[in-house]
Design a protein around this motif. Sequence first.
Motif, PDB file in Angstrom:
ATOM      1  N   HIS A 353       0.847  -1.185   0.000  1.00  0.00           N
ATOM      2  CA  HIS A 353       0.000   0.000   0.000  1.00  0.00           C
ATOM      3  C   HIS A 353       0.886   1.239   0.000  1.00  0.00           C
ATOM      4  O   HIS A 353       2.074   1.177   0.315  1.00  0.00           O
ATOM      5  N   MET A 354       0.299   2.366  -0.357  1.00  0.00           N
ATOM      6  CA  MET A 354       1.076   3.574  -0.589  1.00  0.00           C
ATOM      7  C   MET A 354       1.468   4.246   0.736  1.00  0.00           C
ATOM      8  O   MET A 354       0.995   5.320   1.095  1.00  0.00           O
ATOM      9  N   HIS A 355       2.354   3.560   1.446  1.00  0.00           N
ATOM     10  CA  HIS A 355       2.938   4.065   2.683  1.00  0.00           C
ATOM     11  C   HIS A 355       4.437   3.787   2.644  1.00  0.00           C
ATOM     12  O   HIS A 355       4.926   3.100   1.752  1.00  0.00           O
ATOM     13  N   ASP A 356       5.138   4.295   3.638  1.00  0.00           N
ATOM     14  CA  ASP A 356       6.447   3.741   3.966  1.00  0.00           C
ATOM     15  C   ASP A 356       6.171   2.796   5.131  1.00  0.00           C
ATOM     16  O   ASP A 356       6.152   3.225   6.300  1.00  0.00           O
ATOM     17  N   PRO A 357       5.918   1.514   4.861  1.00  0.00           N
ATOM     18  CA  PRO A 357       5.467   0.607   5.921  1.00  0.00           C
ATOM     19  C   PRO A 357       6.549   0.232   6.913  1.00  0.00           C
ATOM     20  O   PRO A 357       6.262  -0.398   7.926  1.00  0.00           O
ATOM     21  N   ARG A 358       7.783   0.660   6.651  1.00  0.00           N
ATOM     22  CA  ARG A 358       8.873   0.304   7.565  1.00  0.00           C
ATOM     23  C   ARG A 358       8.708   0.956   8.928  1.00  0.00           C
ATOM     24  O   ARG A 358       9.306   0.515   9.907  1.00  0.00           O
ATOM     25  N   GLY A 359       7.877   2.001   8.991  1.00  0.00           N
ATOM     26  CA  GLY A 359       7.603   2.654  10.268  1.00  0.00           C
ATOM     27  C   GLY A 359       6.595   1.912  11.113  1.00  0.00           C
ATOM     28  O   GLY A 359       6.285   2.326  12.230  1.00  0.00           O
ATOM     29  N   ASN A 360       6.059   0.818  10.586  1.00  0.00           N
ATOM     30  CA  ASN A 360       5.073   0.016  11.310  1.00  0.00           C
ATOM     31  C   ASN A 360       5.258  -1.434  10.863  1.00  0.00           C
ATOM     32  O   ASN A 360       4.786  -1.840   9.807  1.00  0.00           O
ATOM     33  N   TRP A 361       5.971  -2.222  11.675  1.00  0.00           N
ATOM     34  CA  TRP A 361       6.280  -3.594  11.274  1.00  0.00           C
ATOM     35  C   TRP A 361       5.023  -4.432  11.070  1.00  0.00           C
ATOM     36  O   TRP A 361       5.026  -5.382  10.284  1.00  0.00           O
ATOM     37  N   GLY A 362       3.938  -4.096  11.744  1.00  0.00           N
ATOM     38  CA  GLY A 362       2.692  -4.823  11.539  1.00  0.00           C
ATOM     39  C   GLY A 362       2.231  -4.690  10.106  1.00  0.00           C
ATOM     40  O   GLY A 362       1.700  -5.628   9.511  1.00  0.00           O
ATOM     41  N   MET A 363       2.472  -3.521   9.510  1.00  0.00           N
ATOM     42  CA  MET A 363       2.063  -3.254   8.137  1.00  0.00           C
ATOM     43  C   MET A 363       2.971  -3.968   7.143  1.00  0.00           C
ATOM     44  O   MET A 363       2.500  -4.644   6.214  1.00  0.00           O
ATOM     45  N   VAL A 364       4.284  -3.838   7.316  1.00  0.00           N
ATOM     46  CA  VAL A 364       5.212  -4.416   6.339  1.00  0.00           C
ATOM     47  C   VAL A 364       5.224  -5.940   6.438  1.00  0.00           C
ATOM     48  O   VAL A 364       5.266  -6.643   5.415  1.00  0.00           O
ATOM     49  N   PHE A 365       5.137  -6.491   7.656  1.00  0.00           N
ATOM     50  CA  PHE A 365       5.103  -7.947   7.805  1.00  0.00           C
ATOM     51  C   PHE A 365       3.796  -8.520   7.259  1.00  0.00           C
ATOM     52  O   PHE A 365       3.781  -9.552   6.593  1.00  0.00           O
ATOM     53  N   ASN A 366       2.704  -7.831   7.537  1.00  0.00           N
ATOM     54  CA  ASN A 366       1.383  -8.243   7.058  1.00  0.00           C
ATOM     55  C   ASN A 366       1.386  -8.435   5.544  1.00  0.00           C
ATOM     56  O   ASN A 366       0.875  -9.435   5.029  1.00  0.00           O
ATOM     57  N   ILE A 485      15.195   6.325   6.858  1.00  0.00           N
ATOM     58  CA  ILE A 485      16.248   7.288   7.193  1.00  0.00           C
ATOM     59  C   ILE A 485      15.738   8.439   8.051  1.00  0.00           C
ATOM     60  O   ILE A 485      16.494   9.343   8.407  1.00  0.00           O
ATOM     61  N   GLY A 486      14.447   8.422   8.400  1.00  0.00           N
ATOM     62  CA  GLY A 486      13.882   9.475   9.241  1.00  0.00           C
ATOM     63  C   GLY A 486      12.639   8.996   9.941  1.00  0.00           C
ATOM     64  O   GLY A 486      12.157   7.881   9.716  1.00  0.00           O
ATOM     65  N   GLY A 487      12.111   9.822  10.832  1.00  0.00           N
ATOM     66  CA  GLY A 487      10.896   9.466  11.547  1.00  0.00           C
ATOM     67  C   GLY A 487      11.166   8.630  12.783  1.00  0.00           C
ATOM     68  O   GLY A 487      12.322   8.312  13.107  1.00  0.00           O
ATOM     69  N   PRO A 488      10.122   8.220  13.492  1.00  0.00           N
ATOM     70  CA  PRO A 488      10.277   7.466  14.739  1.00  0.00           C
ATOM     71  C   PRO A 488      11.022   6.147  14.563  1.00  0.00           C
ATOM     72  O   PRO A 488      11.626   5.645  15.517  1.00  0.00           O
ATOM     73  N   ALA A 489      10.961   5.544  13.350  1.00  0.00           N
ATOM     74  CA  ALA A 489      11.608   4.246  13.132  1.00  0.00           C
ATOM     75  C   ALA A 489      13.010   4.379  12.544  1.00  0.00           C
ATOM     76  O   ALA A 489      13.592   3.375  12.111  1.00  0.00           O
ATOM     77  N   LYS A 490      13.556   5.594  12.546  1.00  0.00           N
ATOM     78  CA  LYS A 490      14.886   5.807  11.975  1.00  0.00           C
ATOM     79  C   LYS A 490      15.899   4.828  12.581  1.00  0.00           C
ATOM     80  O   LYS A 490      16.027   4.714  13.800  1.00  0.00           O
ATOM     81  N   GLY A 491      16.597   4.102  11.710  1.00  0.00           N
ATOM     82  CA  GLY A 491      17.618   3.161  12.157  1.00  0.00           C
ATOM     83  C   GLY A 491      17.102   1.803  12.589  1.00  0.00           C
ATOM     84  O   GLY A 491      17.895   0.914  12.916  1.00  0.00           O
ATOM     85  N   ILE A 492      15.783   1.604  12.580  1.00  0.00           N
ATOM     86  CA  ILE A 492      15.198   0.326  13.019  1.00  0.00           C
ATOM     87  C   ILE A 492      14.756  -0.456  11.786  1.00  0.00           C
ATOM     88  O   ILE A 492      13.923   0.014  11.013  1.00  0.00           O
ATOM     89  N   LYS A 493      15.309  -1.652  11.585  1.00  0.00           N
ATOM     90  CA  LYS A 493      14.972  -2.413  10.382  1.00  0.00           C
ATOM     91  C   LYS A 493      14.455  -3.806  10.717  1.00  0.00           C
ATOM     92  O   LYS A 493      14.907  -4.454  11.673  1.00  0.00           O
ATOM     93  N   ILE A 494      13.491  -4.245   9.912  1.00  0.00           N
ATOM     94  CA  ILE A 494      12.843  -5.531  10.138  1.00  0.00           C
ATOM     95  C   ILE A 494      13.602  -6.691   9.490  1.00  0.00           C
ATOM     96  O   ILE A 494      13.416  -7.848   9.865  1.00  0.00           O
ATOM     97  N   GLY A 495      14.457  -6.382   8.523  1.00  0.00           N
ATOM     98  CA  GLY A 495      15.142  -7.415   7.759  1.00  0.00           C
ATOM     99  C   GLY A 495      15.753  -8.546   8.578  1.00  0.00           C
ATOM    100  O   GLY A 495      15.493  -9.727   8.310  1.00  0.00           O
ATOM    101  N   PRO A 496      16.566  -8.233   9.611  1.00  0.00           N
ATOM    102  CA  PRO A 496      17.241  -9.301  10.354  1.00  0.00           C
ATOM    103  C   PRO A 496      16.309 -10.245  11.116  1.00  0.00           C
ATOM    104  O   PRO A 496      16.713 -11.365  11.447  1.00  0.00           O
ATOM    105  N   VAL A 497      15.080  -9.810  11.406  1.00  0.00           N
ATOM    106  CA  VAL A 497      14.186 -10.666  12.207  1.00  0.00           C
ATOM    107  C   VAL A 497      13.010 -11.197  11.388  1.00  0.00           C
ATOM    108  O   VAL A 497      12.157 -11.913  11.924  1.00  0.00           O
ATOM    109  N   PHE A 498      12.948 -10.870  10.085  1.00  0.00           N
ATOM    110  CA  PHE A 498      11.779 -11.217   9.281  1.00  0.00           C
ATOM    111  C   PHE A 498      11.554 -12.729   9.213  1.00  0.00           C
ATOM    112  O   PHE A 498      10.429 -13.212   9.380  1.00  0.00           O
TER     113      PHE A 498
END
Length: 536
Positions: A353-366, A485-498
């Motif tokens: 969907h038209m978001h940057d879902p990385r700021g919400n892991w529930g969205m990107v994982f879903n 690269i910005g926002g509340p999730a700056k520096g937090i990535k889901i890749g290693p735990v996906f």
Amino acid sequence: VTKGALTNLLTSSQANGYFAARLKFAGFDAIIIEGAASEWKYLYINNGNVELREARNLLGKDTIETENFLKEELNLKKSSVVSIGQAGENMVRFAAIQSDKGHFASTNGAGAVMGSKKLKAIIVYGDIKPQIADMNKFKELTKQWIQNVMMNQVAQGVAYLGTAMYFSPLYNMGCLPVKNLSEFEFPEHTQFDGMSSRFNPRYKLKKDPCYACPLGHVRKLTILEGPYEGKTVDDPEYEGYAAFGPNIGNTNLDEAIVLNDMNDRLGMDLKECGFTLSWAMECYEKGYITKKDTDGLELTWGNVPEIKKLLTKIANRDGFGNLLAEGVMRASDAIGGKAKECAVYSKNGIAPHMHDPRGNWGMVFNQGISDMGSMEGDVPIAAPIPELGFMETISPYDPEKIPTTLAGGVKKNMLQDSLLVCMFANIGLQTIMDTFNAVTGWDMTLEEGFEVGERTGHLMRAYNIRCGATPEGDKISQRLAEAPIGGPAKGIKIGPVFDDMKKRYYKAQGWDEETSKPLPETLKKVGLDHVIQDLW
């Protein structure tokens, strides 16, 4: 519901408007379309009569032109039309099906499937009154339903400001897509936000609600000033503004509105189209593709005149547009090299969907795990979900609770989708089930309804496995696996735990952790005994 052209797996996509109601008034609950026509046809349904008619004269018409032509030709002003535009005719992999001038079943290329069948449109008219088992109970419940909807704060906000009310809040959460998720800053977000755009004197808005909807958040928009003065279009939803605003580096609200209308008329899914455009633009900026690749188009950020040309080229599979018509994953694979690192997609080739879902892991994982092309379950991140026993919210970056709560939330969303209830009109599934029982004369409990939702989720996974899906296909692209690269999730990535999250999800669903197959006992529990032999 069909097999999607982007993933070659199941897709379920909904458009609102009037079509479903008028299909019921014509005497039908559903349409099943099998096979393909040898020549282009449209389907004509009128009070129980069904006929395939010649449609060669409709070829090349956009979605709005097709609808207007059929209504005038058949003298059926109060009919509903679903149609495909040029993109569907040319089987663009993310072609959408348009309904009632502005509603789209768009996810995963349903319009391309319709085009492959040489079915240009369906027009339906009916005035048959549906039978209600308990009319008094039905009236009482719908009155209560409407009152409760109008008291709901989210529904009130959407009715007043449209879904554009989410624009600035999503920016502040770090979930607004800016330049293909390569940047974060977009100070112009306030111009696009519903609080500003709804009261901008440049625009006149008129309510154009879906059938029997008390909210009426859908509107027609007329531009009153500037080069597009007098142009009336479907008011873009949040995702339309985001796709053709920040995601492509465009800061002009008028241009975003016009690009959204152009995309709708051509009949394309704005999610896939938006991320395909922004991928091409980032690649152009970084030198991964050049004017030689783009047929001479200068794809710099915010270059709206060139984007308009490219939209037409995509819909007609012309030159560079033919590559982009395959969607972002296939296009990036074809170019290869560093270009693949810029691609934004989930599964085996579908944009989120038209978001940057990385700021919400529930969205990107879903979306990475989904079997139906979109987010298929609820996660208690924004608010608790008492109906599912989720009484507290969880962190948007919790790798343990997100997959387990998502597994529990699938049954709710799949039930709601099966009942065809708009998310903004959901005032509690118990009331909805009571209304459903009043209509049908059944006595289905909410728990039995949840079993329908649970069964749907398991059946979708089983079907996709039969189509070749594997756990390796539950994935996200490199860009989505990275940290914003910005926002509340700056520096937090889901890749290693996906991958660990996937196994937690499979286990919570009652699926085999290595193959993702629903276990025999899981299938048996929800009445899918016949699937066991086929799957195992």
